[in-house]
Write a protein that holds these residues in place. Sequence first.
Motif, PDB file in Angstrom:
ATOM      1  N   UNK A 302      -7.446   0.791 -12.136  1.00  0.00           N
ATOM      2  CA  UNK A 302      -6.293   1.654 -11.858  1.00  0.00           C
ATOM      3  C   UNK A 302      -6.698   3.106 -11.590  1.00  0.00           C
ATOM      4  N   UNK A 303      -7.642   3.621 -12.352  1.00  0.00           N
ATOM      5  CA  UNK A 303      -8.048   5.020 -12.206  1.00  0.00           C
ATOM      6  C   UNK A 303      -8.711   5.298 -10.862  1.00  0.00           C
ATOM      7  N   UNK A 304      -9.217   4.271 -10.209  1.00  0.00           N
ATOM      8  CA  UNK A 304      -9.931   4.452  -8.944  1.00  0.00           C
ATOM      9  C   UNK A 304      -9.081   4.095  -7.718  1.00  0.00           C
ATOM     10  N   UNK A 305      -7.835   3.669  -7.932  1.00  0.00           N
ATOM     11  CA  UNK A 305      -6.989   3.317  -6.791  1.00  0.00           C
ATOM     12  C   UNK A 305      -6.553   4.561  -6.033  1.00  0.00           C
ATOM     13  N   UNK A 306      -6.614   4.460  -4.696  1.00  0.00           N
ATOM     14  CA  UNK A 306      -6.185   5.566  -3.846  1.00  0.00           C
ATOM     15  C   UNK A 306      -4.735   5.436  -3.421  1.00  0.00           C
ATOM     16  N   UNK A 307      -4.287   4.207  -3.162  1.00  0.00           N
ATOM     17  CA  UNK A 307      -2.977   4.006  -2.545  1.00  0.00           C
ATOM     18  C   UNK A 307      -2.021   3.174  -3.394  1.00  0.00           C
ATOM     19  N   UNK A 308      -2.540   2.399  -4.350  1.00  0.00           N
ATOM     20  CA  UNK A 308      -1.660   1.618  -5.198  1.00  0.00           C
ATOM     21  C   UNK A 308      -2.081   0.167  -5.315  1.00  0.00           C
ATOM     22  N   UNK A 309      -1.511  -0.493  -6.302  1.00  0.00           N
ATOM     23  CA  UNK A 309      -1.888  -1.860  -6.661  1.00  0.00           C
ATOM     24  C   UNK A 309      -1.708  -2.839  -5.500  1.00  0.00           C
ATOM     25  N   UNK A 310      -0.558  -2.800  -4.826  1.00  0.00           N
ATOM     26  CA  UNK A 310      -0.242  -3.812  -3.807  1.00  0.00           C
ATOM     27  C   UNK A 310       0.312  -3.129  -2.557  1.00  0.00           C
ATOM     28  N   UNK A 311      -0.587  -2.505  -1.815  1.00  0.00           N
ATOM     29  CA  UNK A 311      -0.188  -1.760  -0.628  1.00  0.00           C
ATOM     30  C   UNK A 311      -0.139  -2.655   0.599  1.00  0.00           C
ATOM     31  N   UNK A 312       0.957  -2.583   1.319  1.00  0.00           N
ATOM     32  CA  UNK A 312       1.128  -3.354   2.547  1.00  0.00           C
ATOM     33  C   UNK A 312       0.688  -2.527   3.753  1.00  0.00           C
ATOM     34  N   UNK A 313      -0.165  -3.052   4.614  1.00  0.00           N
ATOM     35  CA  UNK A 313      -0.490  -2.353   5.863  1.00  0.00           C
ATOM     36  C   UNK A 313       0.763  -2.204   6.732  1.00  0.00           C
ATOM     37  N   UNK A 314       0.916  -1.042   7.350  1.00  0.00           N
ATOM     38  CA  UNK A 314       2.077  -0.790   8.218  1.00  0.00           C
ATOM     39  C   UNK A 314       1.610  -0.800   9.672  1.00  0.00           C
ATOM     40  N   UNK A 315       2.139  -1.743  10.431  1.00  0.00           N
ATOM     41  CA  UNK A 315       1.846  -1.855  11.864  1.00  0.00           C
ATOM     42  C   UNK A 315       3.070  -1.395  12.629  1.00  0.00           C
ATOM     43  N   UNK A 316       2.891  -0.384  13.471  1.00  0.00           N
ATOM     44  CA  UNK A 316       4.001   0.118  14.302  1.00  0.00           C
ATOM     45  C   UNK A 316       3.620  -0.034  15.764  1.00  0.00           C
ATOM     46  N   UNK A 317       4.485  -0.697  16.509  1.00  0.00           N
ATOM     47  CA  UNK A 317       4.188  -1.000  17.907  1.00  0.00           C
ATOM     48  C   UNK A 317       2.840  -1.716  17.981  1.00  0.00           C
ATOM     49  N   UNK A 318       1.804  -1.052  18.480  1.00  0.00           N
ATOM     50  CA  UNK A 318       0.499  -1.703  18.569  1.00  0.00           C
ATOM     51  C   UNK A 318      -0.595  -0.885  17.875  1.00  0.00           C
ATOM     52  N   UNK A 319      -0.235  -0.294  16.743  1.00  0.00           N
ATOM     53  CA  UNK A 319      -1.216   0.472  15.985  1.00  0.00           C
ATOM     54  C   UNK A 319      -0.889   0.491  14.496  1.00  0.00           C
ATOM     55  N   UNK A 320      -1.919   0.559  13.674  1.00  0.00           N
ATOM     56  CA  UNK A 320      -1.724   0.681  12.231  1.00  0.00           C
ATOM     57  C   UNK A 320      -1.571   2.153  11.875  1.00  0.00           C
ATOM     58  N   UNK A 321      -0.503   2.470  11.147  1.00  0.00           N
ATOM     59  CA  UNK A 321      -0.153   3.871  10.916  1.00  0.00           C
ATOM     60  C   UNK A 321      -0.067   4.252   9.440  1.00  0.00           C
ATOM     61  N   UNK A 322      -0.417   3.332   8.551  1.00  0.00           N
ATOM     62  CA  UNK A 322      -0.367   3.673   7.142  1.00  0.00           C
ATOM     63  C   UNK A 322      -0.220   2.453   6.260  1.00  0.00           C
ATOM     64  N   UNK A 323       0.203   2.698   5.032  1.00  0.00           N
ATOM     65  CA  UNK A 323       0.370   1.614   4.053  1.00  0.00           C
ATOM     66  C   UNK A 323       1.402   2.047   3.017  1.00  0.00           C
ATOM     67  N   UNK A 324       1.998   1.072   2.340  1.00  0.00           N
ATOM     68  CA  UNK A 324       2.997   1.385   1.327  1.00  0.00           C
ATOM     69  C   UNK A 324       2.823   0.447   0.139  1.00  0.00           C
ATOM     70  N   UNK A 325       2.686   1.044  -1.038  1.00  0.00           N
ATOM     71  CA  UNK A 325       2.554   0.276  -2.272  1.00  0.00           C
ATOM     72  C   UNK A 325       3.942  -0.147  -2.731  1.00  0.00           C
ATOM     73  N   UNK A 326       4.144  -1.445  -2.917  1.00  0.00           N
ATOM     74  CA  UNK A 326       5.488  -1.964  -3.204  1.00  0.00           C
ATOM     75  C   UNK A 326       5.517  -2.740  -4.518  1.00  0.00           C
ATOM     76  N   UNK A 327       6.697  -2.741  -5.112  1.00  0.00           N
ATOM     77  CA  UNK A 327       6.950  -3.546  -6.309  1.00  0.00           C
ATOM     78  C   UNK A 327       8.438  -3.860  -6.371  1.00  0.00           C
ATOM     79  N   UNK A 328       8.751  -5.113  -6.672  1.00  0.00           N
ATOM     80  CA  UNK A 328      10.149  -5.499  -6.812  1.00  0.00           C
ATOM     81  C   UNK A 328      10.576  -5.328  -8.266  1.00  0.00           C
ATOM     82  N   UNK A 329      11.511  -4.413  -8.489  1.00  0.00           N
ATOM     83  CA  UNK A 329      12.127  -4.269  -9.812  1.00  0.00           C
ATOM     84  C   UNK A 329      13.253  -5.298  -9.860  1.00  0.00           C
ATOM     85  N   UNK A 330      12.912  -6.498 -10.293  1.00  0.00           N
ATOM     86  CA  UNK A 330      13.856  -7.617 -10.191  1.00  0.00           C
ATOM     87  C   UNK A 330      15.056  -7.453 -11.124  1.00  0.00           C
ATOM     88  N   UNK A 331      14.837  -6.829 -12.255  1.00  0.00           N
ATOM     89  CA  UNK A 331      15.939  -6.624 -13.203  1.00  0.00           C
ATOM     90  C   UNK A 331      17.041  -5.773 -12.593  1.00  0.00           C
TER      91      UNK A 331
END
Length: 402
Positions: A302-331
């Motif tokens: 955890x201390x060495x993570x740059x972007x987060x535990x479960x980051x999804x690659x973001x593809x826009x049109x025909x290029x990768x433009x970033x990532x987003x760390x996601x978590x479902x708060x199911x409750x």
Amino acid sequence: MTNPYSAKQWLQLNMQQQGLLQPLASLPKLIQQLSYVQIDSINVVERAHHHVLHSRLPEYSATMLDDAMSDKTVFEYWSHAAAYLPIEDYRFSLYRKQQLQQGGKHWFEPEHKVMREVKARISAEGPLKASQFTHESDTKNGTWWDWKPAKKALEQLFMQGELMVARRDKFQKVYDLTERVLPKHIDTTAPSDTEFAQHLIQRYLSAHGFGNLQQIQYLRKGLKPLLSKTLAQLCEQGDIASFTDSSANTQHVYFYQPTLTLPTAIPNKVWLLNPFDNLVIQRQKLRQWFGFDYQIEVYVPEAKRQFGYYSLPILWRDGFVGRVDVKADRKNHCLLLQNLHIEMQTLTNQHDELNDKAHFVSALIEAINHYCTFNNCQRWQLIQCNDKTIAKMLLKAIQQSS
């Protein structure tokens, strides 16, 4: 041997062959086109195999995969990892099964006495899960390598081909005898070495558009000489073509299907791709060809993570433009965007940066809403973003929808 396309054009071809631009008619046809869909157990959000299929079939639901297993149009086995595979490819799974039957090792040394006992019980009682077997030394220490003997035996019998997965029950495999699961019409002739190599090559190039020897044999040991020889034969016959690329300071020969044509248009769309998605799973190829340096940080302290535990690659049109760390708060039925990281050098337009971002954010919101619904969440929340302008646009969208 001249490269016929630019890196961007290869990405467009890759997207096309991956079923991202035009959804295929059905889930079995999609899995056949992809050649496999990797199974993964992480569930901070919906599991990887469901996400990969959802990215390509807008109306996808988990019951569709259950139905495909029940209809026996797909089956579980090992690709480069545990995967769902098209039932038409069953005979090619026999290549690995025979190696294991002849003494090859998967994870554990076979315990033949336990294997015979386990198989006899399934034969007599019908489909069973590992949890339905008990052992006097059972302990709950939570480590997969301390599996009890019955579970090891089940996996060995499965890998050798004597058992198949009939279905999953709350993600647990339900095993049955292969002869009771496999449809009668399926070809069970084991492939020759050449047939198996041709199968791997054709499946990979059909699913990705292009690849080199290392990528085609991804995580498969001992196949390099056979694949190299078969690739040369297919090139000589004109079934595939090749080009040499030296952009990474080393020369690699890439192979492709010369009959492929570039897509005519790329939509203004954002795809939130899974870390185990077929398009991004080979990180070196992603970095070299598409300029996107991606690593899943689940296995990073955890201390060495740059972007987060479960980051999804973001593809826009025909290029990768970033990532987003996601978590479902199911409750609370809320999808948390814990860290949205936009990589500006791939996104900004020198002539109209603000307008470019507006188009991106519009497509991003649509993708987030779709992914939110897919995860059975009623709303989403942005917690952190490295781009202030995009963060304001997203927060405004949240306020307007509440």
